[in-house]
Design a protein around this motif. Sequence first.
Motif, PDB file in Angstrom:
ATOM      1  N   GLY A   1       0.810  -1.205   0.000  1.00  0.00           N
ATOM      2  CA  GLY A   1       0.000   0.000   0.000  1.00  0.00           C
ATOM      3  C   GLY A   1       0.848   1.261   0.000  1.00  0.00           C
ATOM      4  N   TYR A   2       0.194   2.390  -0.233  1.00  0.00           N
ATOM      5  CA  TYR A   2       0.870   3.688  -0.282  1.00  0.00           C
ATOM      6  C   TYR A   2       0.738   4.396   1.067  1.00  0.00           C
ATOM      7  CZ  TYR A   2       1.105   2.947  -5.300  1.00  0.00           C
ATOM      8  OH  TYR A   2       1.381   2.424  -6.549  1.00  0.00           O
ATOM      9  N   ALA A   3       1.804   5.094   1.439  1.00  0.00           N
ATOM     10  CA  ALA A   3       1.869   5.718   2.759  1.00  0.00           C
ATOM     11  C   ALA A   3       1.091   7.021   2.838  1.00  0.00           C
ATOM     12  CB  ALA A   3       3.323   5.961   3.148  1.00  0.00           C
TER      13      ALA A   3
ATOM     14  N   TYR B   1      -1.803   9.558  -5.627  1.00  0.00           N
ATOM     15  CA  TYR B   1      -3.142   9.225  -6.100  1.00  0.00           C
ATOM     16  C   TYR B   1      -3.425   9.771  -7.505  1.00  0.00           C
ATOM     17  CZ  TYR B   1      -4.372   7.603  -1.371  1.00  0.00           C
ATOM     18  OH  TYR B   1      -4.435   6.924  -0.177  1.00  0.00           O
ATOM     19  N   PRO B   2      -3.037  11.022  -7.842  1.00  0.00           N
ATOM     20  CA  PRO B   2      -3.272  11.486  -9.216  1.00  0.00           C
ATOM     21  C   PRO B   2      -2.608  10.593 -10.264  1.00  0.00           C
ATOM     22  CG  PRO B   2      -2.754  13.335  -7.794  1.00  0.00           C
ATOM     23  CD  PRO B   2      -2.482  12.105  -6.992  1.00  0.00           C
ATOM     24  N   VAL B   3      -1.414  10.090  -9.957  1.00  0.00           N
ATOM     25  CA  VAL B   3      -0.739   9.178 -10.881  1.00  0.00           C
ATOM     26  C   VAL B   3      -1.533   7.885 -11.033  1.00  0.00           C
ATOM     27  CG1 VAL B   3       1.347   7.790 -11.224  1.00  0.00           C
ATOM     28  CG2 VAL B   3       1.537  10.150 -10.407  1.00  0.00           C
TER      29      VAL B   3
ATOM     30  N   ASN C   1      -8.981   5.086   6.243  1.00  0.00           N
ATOM     31  CA  ASN C   1      -7.660   4.902   5.661  1.00  0.00           C
ATOM     32  C   ASN C   1      -6.699   5.622   6.596  1.00  0.00           C
ATOM     33  OD1 ASN C   1      -5.218   5.205   4.216  1.00  0.00           O
ATOM     34  ND2 ASN C   1      -6.294   5.072   2.255  1.00  0.00           N
ATOM     35  N   LEU C   2      -6.036   4.862   7.446  1.00  0.00           N
ATOM     36  CA  LEU C   2      -5.163   5.464   8.451  1.00  0.00           C
ATOM     37  C   LEU C   2      -3.916   6.063   7.830  1.00  0.00           C
ATOM     38  CD1 LEU C   2      -5.420   2.665  11.176  1.00  0.00           C
ATOM     39  CD2 LEU C   2      -6.787   4.753  10.955  1.00  0.00           C
ATOM     40  N   SER C   3      -3.581   5.653   6.619  1.00  0.00           N
ATOM     41  CA  SER C   3      -2.378   6.169   5.961  1.00  0.00           C
ATOM     42  C   SER C   3      -2.571   7.585   5.445  1.00  0.00           C
ATOM     43  CB  SER C   3      -1.969   5.240   4.808  1.00  0.00           C
ATOM     44  OG  SER C   3      -1.675   3.941   5.279  1.00  0.00           O
ATOM     45  N   ASP C   4      -3.771   7.901   4.923  1.00  0.00           N
ATOM     46  CA  ASP C   4      -3.998   9.264   4.424  1.00  0.00           C
ATOM     47  C   ASP C   4      -5.008  10.031   5.280  1.00  0.00           C
ATOM     48  OD1 ASP C   4      -6.602   8.518   3.661  1.00  0.00           O
ATOM     49  OD2 ASP C   4      -6.008   8.076   1.615  1.00  0.00           O
ATOM     50  N   ARG C   5      -5.523   9.405   6.354  1.00  0.00           N
ATOM     51  CA  ARG C   5      -6.411  10.046   7.328  1.00  0.00           C
ATOM     52  C   ARG C   5      -7.710  10.540   6.700  1.00  0.00           C
ATOM     53  NH1 ARG C   5      -2.147  13.412  11.232  1.00  0.00           N
ATOM     54  NH2 ARG C   5      -0.819  11.597  11.691  1.00  0.00           N
ATOM     55  N   SER C   6      -8.319   9.681   5.911  1.00  0.00           N
ATOM     56  CA  SER C   6      -9.648   9.974   5.384  1.00  0.00           C
ATOM     57  C   SER C   6     -10.604   8.890   5.865  1.00  0.00           C
ATOM     58  CB  SER C   6      -9.637  10.041   3.856  1.00  0.00           C
ATOM     59  OG  SER C   6      -9.267   8.794   3.293  1.00  0.00           O
ATOM     60  N   PHE C   7     -11.911   9.241   5.926  1.00  0.00           N
ATOM     61  CA  PHE C   7     -12.888   8.364   6.560  1.00  0.00           C
ATOM     62  C   PHE C   7     -14.199   8.359   5.776  1.00  0.00           C
ATOM     63  CE2 PHE C   7     -10.090  10.335   9.602  1.00  0.00           C
ATOM     64  CZ  PHE C   7      -9.700   9.313  10.448  1.00  0.00           C
TER      65      PHE C   7
END
Length: 467
Positions: free
Chosen positions: A348-350, A355-357, A398-404
């Motif tokens: 996964g990505y940190a 994300y745009p890529v 998503n704990l990596s990007d802090r969205s819910f």
Amino acid sequence: MRALALAAALAAAAPLAAAPQERPSDEEIFGAPAAPERPGPEATPTPGAQGRPPPPQTPQGAEAEQPPAPARPDPLAIGGQLYLRSVLLAQEGVPLSEWALSSPSIIDGYLDARPNDRVRGFVLARTFFDPTIDPSQPGPFGTPARAQTQVVLDQLWVNFDVSHRAFVTAGRQHVKWGVARFWNPTDYLHAVRRDPLALFDARTGTSMVKVHVPWEERGWNFYGVALLEGDEAANQAGKLGAGGRAEIVLGNAELGLDALVRKGMDPRFGLDLSAGVGEVDVYGEAALRWGSVRPLYRLAVPGELTSYQAWQPGGFRPAVTAGASWSYKYSDEDTFTVGGEYAFDDNGYAGPDLYPVLFVTGAFTPFYLGRHYAGAWFLLPKPGRWNDTTITLSTLANLSDRSFITRLDWQVLVLTYLRVEAYAAAHYGDKRGEFRLGVDIPAQGAVPHVSVAAQVFDAGLALRVAL
């Protein structure tokens, strides 16, 4: 050109919203109302598995060779379902008149042939129809224009037994490994990953030959599979995949062991465990793998999105899920269940920088982007006198990007056969995160400033009726 494609893709991606989808159970396909699904660990279904009843097994001590069973009075059943849906997506700062609307409806039709109790053939064709799609416009992420109507073959299989000891299912079918509720890293036999919030799984099956051998004395089960498709079609003998699974009962726990090998892919192994600890059901699964099936992406020059490049990681790259659920009986007939789950993926990505890529390259896979996730749910089936109603409240992070995202689902059966489903979901947290998908990229060279409003909430309404 890459930069221009990036800008166009981001603009096209704005109205994209996740719609609730999940495959109907056999009861729904064949017309009987389905009972609410209980979350938490469940044993992987036994043959004819994935919602289909297993062929009859020979009782211990009975002769292996039996005369053919008589033909059924009605050996062929025909039916299906209609699933009409509408989804509305609101974005930050976007006026009501411009909120995105989609209507991804589904029509299923099946033929179910059972000439006797030892042979069964099943075909299910699925039609997707969305009148809100404009066929003249490109799809999200710069993809080609989409058609309003698409027809796919979901299932096509034959099931039979060999001397009542081995049970064979050959053809396109659904076989799911793993026990987790939201994230299943060991679900190796589906090429497309499942939407963890889905009420209806619209993924198509996988072509394979599955052999199930039960050990009835111990309650153990052994499976072998030969894969005819995956990330690419097996049009040569050397491209066939092979795998197996063992389900072992140990007291009040069940252990699952998986393996899958295929040319051009590192072997993948998996294990899962579910058990009762007092009043709590605990479960976990781990994908033991090397590298990545699909390439990952990184920036050659930090901060320069136009400098992205694909790369293939090496070494051991595990993915793990662990969770627990607890049910409480608050009246003579009523219960509720609460549960939580954590997931980790070494591929996964940190954070959201790439994300745009991922939009541009088609590698954006919702719910499977980050390294760390967490989820929780509350299930209230048949509360009080509402015996045809099920309420589910779920939150994913998503704990990596802090969205819910927090979503409330309401299902009710009316007029005996009509199922009404409604949901509402709120998106919050970091605006650039996966569950909000807001983008604000400053101008870079010849590429102008690109801005896509973050998601605020979405809601859906669906009608489902068996035919």
